[in-house]
Write an enzyme that holds these catalytic residues in place. Structure first.
Site, PDB file in Angstrom:
ATOM      1  CG  ASN A   1      -6.947  -1.101   0.493  1.00 20.12           C
ATOM      2  OD1 ASN A   1      -6.100  -0.792  -0.345  1.00 20.12           O
ATOM      3  ND2 ASN A   1      -6.631  -1.529   1.700  1.00 20.12           N
TER       4      ASN A   1
ATOM      5  CG  HIS B   1      -3.239   3.075   1.766  1.00 17.33           C
ATOM      6  ND1 HIS B   1      -3.629   2.673   0.499  1.00 17.33           N
ATOM      7  CD2 HIS B   1      -3.520   2.033   2.597  1.00 17.33           C
ATOM      8  CE1 HIS B   1      -4.119   1.434   0.571  1.00 17.33           C
ATOM      9  NE2 HIS B   1      -4.066   1.037   1.823  1.00 17.33           N
TER      10      HIS B   1
ATOM     11  CB  CYS C   1      -0.931  -0.001   1.207  1.00 20.78           C
ATOM     12  SG  CYS C   1      -1.901  -1.514   1.381  1.00 20.78           S
TER      13      CYS C   1
END
Length: 312
Positions: free
Chosen positions: A268, A238, A113
Protein backbone atom coordinates in the site's frame (compact mmCIF):
# COMPACT_ATOMS: atom_id res chain seq x y z
CA UNK A 1 -10.60 22.69 -26.37
CA UNK A 2 -13.49 20.89 -24.70
CA UNK A 3 -11.64 18.74 -22.22
CA UNK A 4 -8.35 17.35 -21.05
CA UNK A 5 -6.50 14.10 -21.44
CA UNK A 6 -3.63 12.17 -19.92
CA UNK A 7 -0.75 12.53 -22.36
CA UNK A 8 1.67 10.21 -20.58
CA UNK A 9 2.38 8.46 -17.29
CA UNK A 10 5.46 7.41 -15.34
CA UNK A 11 6.36 5.76 -12.06
CA UNK A 12 9.26 5.23 -9.68
CA UNK A 13 10.04 2.91 -6.77
CA UNK A 14 13.09 2.80 -4.49
CA UNK A 15 15.61 0.04 -5.14
CA UNK A 16 15.33 -1.63 -1.72
CA UNK A 17 12.83 -4.50 -1.67
CA UNK A 18 11.43 -5.79 1.63
CA UNK A 19 10.04 -9.32 1.47
CA UNK A 20 7.59 -11.07 3.76
CA UNK A 21 10.47 -13.19 5.00
CA UNK A 22 12.35 -10.02 5.95
CA UNK A 23 9.32 -8.84 7.94
CA UNK A 24 9.19 -12.18 9.75
CA UNK A 25 12.57 -11.26 11.24
CA UNK A 26 11.07 -8.03 12.65
CA UNK A 27 7.64 -9.08 13.95
CA UNK A 28 5.63 -12.20 14.68
CA UNK A 29 4.41 -12.93 11.16
CA UNK A 30 5.07 -15.17 8.17
CA UNK A 31 4.87 -15.15 4.40
CA UNK A 32 1.76 -17.37 4.52
CA UNK A 33 0.02 -15.13 7.10
CA UNK A 34 0.65 -11.97 5.07
CA UNK A 35 -0.32 -13.46 1.70
CA UNK A 36 -3.51 -15.02 3.03
CA UNK A 37 -4.70 -11.81 4.68
CA UNK A 38 -3.58 -9.01 2.36
CA UNK A 39 -2.05 -10.68 -0.71
CA UNK A 40 1.25 -8.79 -0.49
CA UNK A 41 4.56 -10.51 -1.33
CA UNK A 42 7.02 -7.60 -1.43
CA UNK A 43 7.21 -3.84 -1.01
CA UNK A 44 9.80 -1.15 -1.88
CA UNK A 45 11.26 0.94 0.94
CA UNK A 46 12.99 4.30 0.52
CA UNK A 47 16.16 5.08 2.42
CA UNK A 48 16.68 8.00 4.82
CA UNK A 49 18.27 9.98 1.98
CA UNK A 50 15.27 9.51 -0.35
CA UNK A 51 12.61 12.10 0.59
CA UNK A 52 9.11 12.21 -0.86
CA UNK A 53 9.95 14.93 -3.37
CA UNK A 54 12.79 12.86 -4.78
CA UNK A 55 10.46 9.90 -5.38
CA UNK A 56 7.95 12.30 -6.96
CA UNK A 57 10.56 13.93 -9.18
CA UNK A 58 11.76 10.64 -10.62
CA UNK A 59 8.20 9.63 -11.56
CA UNK A 60 7.50 13.10 -12.96
CA UNK A 61 10.63 13.08 -15.12
CA UNK A 62 9.59 9.74 -16.61
CA UNK A 63 6.10 11.02 -17.41
CA UNK A 64 7.54 14.14 -19.05
CA UNK A 65 9.94 12.07 -21.13
CA UNK A 66 7.11 9.76 -22.23
CA UNK A 67 5.08 12.81 -23.29
CA UNK A 68 8.02 14.29 -25.18
CA UNK A 69 7.83 17.46 -23.10
CA UNK A 70 10.31 19.65 -21.27
CA UNK A 71 9.83 20.86 -17.67
CA UNK A 72 9.21 24.37 -19.04
CA UNK A 73 6.08 23.09 -20.81
CA UNK A 74 4.30 22.57 -17.47
CA UNK A 75 2.46 25.44 -15.77
CA UNK A 76 0.74 23.56 -12.92
CA UNK A 77 2.20 20.96 -10.56
CA UNK A 78 -0.05 19.05 -8.17
CA UNK A 79 1.38 16.56 -5.68
CA UNK A 80 -0.91 14.26 -3.72
CA UNK A 81 0.81 13.13 -0.52
CA UNK A 82 0.16 12.62 3.16
CA UNK A 83 3.75 11.97 4.21
CA UNK A 84 5.44 15.32 3.62
CA UNK A 85 7.66 16.08 6.61
CA UNK A 86 7.87 19.84 6.16
CA UNK A 87 5.00 22.27 5.73
CA UNK A 88 6.87 24.64 3.41
CA UNK A 89 8.15 24.58 0.74
CA UNK A 90 5.50 22.09 -0.31
CA UNK A 91 6.27 18.95 -2.29
CA UNK A 92 5.03 20.45 -5.56
CA UNK A 93 7.40 23.40 -5.25
CA UNK A 94 10.28 21.09 -4.42
CA UNK A 95 9.53 18.92 -7.44
CA UNK A 96 9.40 22.03 -9.65
CA UNK A 97 12.77 23.13 -8.30
CA UNK A 98 14.33 19.69 -8.80
CA UNK A 99 13.12 19.59 -12.42
CA UNK A 100 14.04 23.20 -13.19
CA UNK A 101 10.53 24.41 -14.01
CA UNK A 102 10.28 28.18 -14.59
CA UNK A 103 7.45 29.34 -12.34
CA UNK A 104 4.52 26.90 -12.41
CA UNK A 105 1.66 27.07 -9.92
CA UNK A 106 2.43 24.49 -7.22
CA UNK A 107 0.00 22.83 -4.82
CA UNK A 108 -0.09 19.80 -2.54
CA UNK A 109 -3.27 17.84 -1.83
CA UNK A 110 -3.66 15.62 1.21
CA UNK A 111 -6.51 13.21 0.64
CA UNK A 112 -4.35 10.24 1.65
CA UNK A 113 -5.14 7.14 -0.45
CA UNK A 114 -7.62 9.00 -2.67
CA UNK A 115 -5.19 11.85 -3.25
CA UNK A 116 -4.18 11.11 -6.83
CA UNK A 117 -7.72 10.87 -8.20
CA UNK A 118 -8.62 14.10 -6.38
CA UNK A 119 -5.52 15.78 -7.86
CA UNK A 120 -6.29 14.43 -11.33
CA UNK A 121 -9.81 15.88 -11.16
CA UNK A 122 -8.39 19.21 -9.98
CA UNK A 123 -5.97 19.30 -12.92
CA UNK A 124 -8.76 18.40 -15.33
CA UNK A 125 -10.90 21.25 -13.97
CA UNK A 126 -8.00 23.72 -14.16
CA UNK A 127 -7.13 22.85 -17.75
CA UNK A 128 -10.73 22.89 -18.94
CA UNK A 129 -11.31 26.25 -17.22
CA UNK A 130 -8.23 27.73 -18.87
CA UNK A 131 -6.26 28.10 -15.64
CA UNK A 132 -3.47 25.84 -16.94
CA UNK A 133 -2.36 24.50 -20.29
CA UNK A 134 -0.44 21.46 -19.07
CA UNK A 135 -0.38 20.00 -15.58
CA UNK A 136 1.86 17.49 -13.89
CA UNK A 137 -0.14 15.37 -11.45
CA UNK A 138 1.85 13.24 -9.00
CA UNK A 139 0.97 10.80 -6.24
CA UNK A 140 3.92 10.17 -3.92
CA UNK A 141 4.20 8.75 -0.43
CA UNK A 142 6.87 7.42 1.88
CA UNK A 143 4.69 5.28 4.12
CA UNK A 144 7.72 3.61 5.70
CA UNK A 145 8.42 6.87 7.53
CA UNK A 146 5.05 6.93 9.32
CA UNK A 147 4.92 3.22 10.14
CA UNK A 148 5.48 1.50 13.47
CA UNK A 149 7.69 -1.38 12.40
CA UNK A 150 6.87 -3.30 15.58
CA UNK A 151 3.14 -3.38 14.75
CA UNK A 152 2.46 -6.39 12.56
CA UNK A 153 -1.06 -5.22 11.68
CA UNK A 154 0.26 -2.21 9.77
CA UNK A 155 3.94 -2.77 8.91
CA UNK A 156 3.11 -5.68 6.58
CA UNK A 157 0.94 -3.37 4.45
CA UNK A 158 3.05 -0.41 3.46
CA UNK A 159 5.49 0.53 0.73
CA UNK A 160 7.02 3.65 -0.82
CA UNK A 161 6.82 5.01 -4.36
CA UNK A 162 5.45 7.57 -6.78
CA UNK A 163 3.45 7.79 -9.97
CA UNK A 164 2.80 10.73 -12.27
CA UNK A 165 0.64 11.83 -15.18
CA UNK A 166 0.90 14.70 -17.64
CA UNK A 167 -2.51 16.30 -18.26
CA UNK A 168 -3.11 18.58 -21.23
CA UNK A 169 -5.99 20.19 -23.11
CA UNK A 170 -7.78 18.03 -25.67
CA UNK A 171 -10.56 18.47 -28.21
CA UNK A 172 -12.21 15.26 -27.02
CA UNK A 173 -12.32 14.74 -23.24
CA UNK A 174 -10.02 11.95 -22.11
CA UNK A 175 -10.70 12.39 -18.40
CA UNK A 176 -14.27 11.71 -17.38
CA UNK A 177 -16.29 13.60 -14.77
CA UNK A 178 -15.14 12.88 -11.24
CA UNK A 179 -17.39 11.38 -8.60
CA UNK A 180 -16.00 12.24 -5.20
CA UNK A 181 -17.01 12.52 -1.56
CA UNK A 182 -16.24 11.34 1.96
CA UNK A 183 -17.65 9.92 5.19
CA UNK A 184 -16.23 12.45 7.69
CA UNK A 185 -17.74 10.80 10.76
CA UNK A 186 -15.67 7.69 9.96
CA UNK A 187 -12.42 9.56 9.48
CA UNK A 188 -10.98 7.78 12.51
CA UNK A 189 -10.93 4.49 10.57
CA UNK A 190 -7.66 5.43 8.79
CA UNK A 191 -5.25 7.75 10.56
CA UNK A 192 -1.75 9.21 10.37
CA UNK A 193 -1.53 11.03 13.68
CA UNK A 194 0.73 11.93 16.58
CA UNK A 195 4.31 13.06 17.10
CA UNK A 196 6.04 11.36 15.45
CA UNK A 197 3.12 10.60 13.10
CA UNK A 198 2.08 6.96 12.88
CA UNK A 199 -0.22 5.12 10.48
CA UNK A 200 -3.12 3.21 12.06
CA UNK A 201 -6.41 1.87 10.81
CA UNK A 202 -9.50 -0.09 11.77
CA UNK A 203 -9.08 -2.83 9.20
CA UNK A 204 -12.49 -4.49 9.47
CA UNK A 205 -14.34 -1.18 9.26
CA UNK A 206 -12.40 -0.19 6.14
CA UNK A 207 -12.97 -3.60 4.54
CA UNK A 208 -16.74 -3.50 5.12
CA UNK A 209 -17.02 0.08 3.87
CA UNK A 210 -14.92 -0.54 0.75
CA UNK A 211 -16.62 -3.76 -0.30
CA UNK A 212 -20.22 -2.74 0.45
CA UNK A 213 -20.49 1.04 0.03
CA UNK A 214 -18.06 1.74 -2.80
CA UNK A 215 -19.23 -0.54 -5.67
CA UNK A 216 -22.34 1.55 -6.51
CA UNK A 217 -20.27 4.75 -6.30
CA UNK A 218 -17.71 3.33 -8.75
CA UNK A 219 -20.51 2.31 -11.11
CA UNK A 220 -21.88 5.86 -10.99
CA UNK A 221 -18.44 7.15 -12.01
CA UNK A 222 -18.75 4.96 -15.11
CA UNK A 223 -22.25 6.32 -15.77
CA UNK A 224 -20.91 9.87 -15.63
CA UNK A 225 -18.45 8.92 -18.38
CA UNK A 226 -21.31 7.45 -20.46
CA UNK A 227 -20.06 3.88 -20.07
CA UNK A 228 -21.19 0.61 -18.56
CA UNK A 229 -18.71 -1.22 -16.30
CA UNK A 230 -18.54 -3.97 -18.94
CA UNK A 231 -17.13 -1.38 -21.37
CA UNK A 232 -14.02 -0.84 -19.24
CA UNK A 233 -10.68 -2.19 -20.45
CA UNK A 234 -9.03 -1.69 -17.08
CA UNK A 235 -9.78 -1.05 -13.42
CA UNK A 236 -7.19 0.56 -11.16
CA UNK A 237 -8.40 0.72 -7.57
CA UNK A 238 -6.41 2.03 -4.63
CA UNK A 239 -3.93 -0.76 -3.91
CA UNK A 240 -4.83 -1.21 -0.26
CA UNK A 241 -5.22 -4.95 0.12
CA UNK A 242 -5.83 -7.71 -2.42
CA UNK A 243 -8.72 -8.94 -0.27
CA UNK A 244 -10.43 -5.57 -0.84
CA UNK A 245 -9.44 -5.10 -4.50
CA UNK A 246 -10.77 -8.43 -5.79
CA UNK A 247 -14.30 -8.35 -4.30
CA UNK A 248 -14.67 -4.64 -5.05
CA UNK A 249 -13.68 -5.11 -8.69
CA UNK A 250 -16.08 -8.03 -9.01
CA UNK A 251 -18.98 -6.05 -7.52
CA UNK A 252 -18.37 -3.14 -9.89
CA UNK A 253 -19.13 -5.50 -12.76
CA UNK A 254 -16.15 -4.75 -14.99
CA UNK A 255 -16.18 -8.26 -16.42
CA UNK A 256 -13.96 -7.49 -19.42
CA UNK A 257 -11.37 -5.37 -17.63
CA UNK A 258 -7.81 -6.00 -16.57
CA UNK A 259 -7.73 -5.42 -12.81
CA UNK A 260 -4.53 -3.91 -11.41
CA UNK A 261 -3.02 -6.04 -8.64
CA UNK A 262 0.21 -4.14 -8.11
CA UNK A 263 -0.34 -4.34 -4.34
CA UNK A 264 1.17 -7.83 -4.44
CA UNK A 265 4.61 -6.45 -5.30
CA UNK A 266 4.39 -2.85 -4.05
CA UNK A 267 2.21 -2.94 -0.93
CA UNK A 268 0.00 0.00 0.00
CA UNK A 269 1.74 3.14 -1.25
CA UNK A 270 -1.18 5.45 -0.38
CA UNK A 271 -1.49 8.34 -2.89
CA UNK A 272 1.13 6.71 -5.14
CA UNK A 273 -0.76 3.44 -5.54
CA UNK A 274 -3.12 4.35 -8.40
CA UNK A 275 -0.67 6.17 -10.71
CA UNK A 276 1.99 3.56 -9.92
CA UNK A 277 -0.30 0.66 -10.83
CA UNK A 278 -1.75 2.49 -13.86
CA UNK A 279 1.69 3.35 -15.22
CA UNK A 280 2.74 -0.30 -14.94
CA UNK A 281 -0.35 -1.46 -16.85
CA UNK A 282 0.44 1.03 -19.63
CA UNK A 283 4.15 0.15 -19.64
CA UNK A 284 3.58 -3.56 -20.12
CA UNK A 285 0.83 -3.09 -22.71
CA UNK A 286 -1.97 -4.57 -20.60
CA UNK A 287 -4.11 -1.63 -21.75
CA UNK A 288 -3.84 0.21 -25.05
CA UNK A 289 -3.99 3.83 -26.18
CA UNK A 290 -7.56 5.08 -26.02
CA UNK A 291 -8.82 2.29 -23.77
CA UNK A 292 -11.24 3.35 -21.01
CA UNK A 293 -9.88 2.69 -17.53
CA UNK A 294 -11.57 3.37 -14.21
CA UNK A 295 -9.30 4.99 -11.62
CA UNK A 296 -10.87 4.83 -8.16
CA UNK A 297 -9.18 5.99 -4.97
CA UNK A 298 -10.50 5.47 -1.46
CA UNK A 299 -9.27 5.33 2.10
CA UNK A 300 -8.10 8.01 4.51
CA UNK A 301 -10.70 10.48 5.78
CA UNK A 302 -12.84 8.02 4.50
CA UNK A 303 -12.66 9.82 1.17
CA UNK A 304 -13.17 8.54 -2.34
CA UNK A 305 -12.79 9.86 -5.89
CA UNK A 306 -13.09 8.11 -9.21
CA UNK A 307 -13.14 8.86 -12.92
CA UNK A 308 -12.85 7.02 -16.20
CA UNK A 309 -9.80 8.03 -18.24
CA UNK A 310 -8.58 7.16 -21.70
CA UNK A 311 -5.14 5.54 -21.77
CA UNK A 312 -2.30 7.61 -23.20
Amino acid sequence: MNGSRIAAVGHYQPAKVLTNEDLADLVDTSDEWIRSRVGIRTRHIAGPDEPVDELASHAAAKALAAAGLAPADIDLVLVATSTAVDRSPNMAARVAARLGMPGPATMDLNVVCAGFTHALATADHAVRAGGASRALVIGADKMSEVTDWSDRTTCVLVGDGAGAAVVEAAEEPGIGPVLWGSVPEMGHAVRIEGTPPRFAQEGQSVYRWATTQLPPIARRACERAGLEPADLAGVVLHQANLRIIEPLAEKIGAVNAVVARDVTESGNTSAASIPLAFSKLVERGAVSTGDPVLLFGFGGNLSYAGQVVRCP
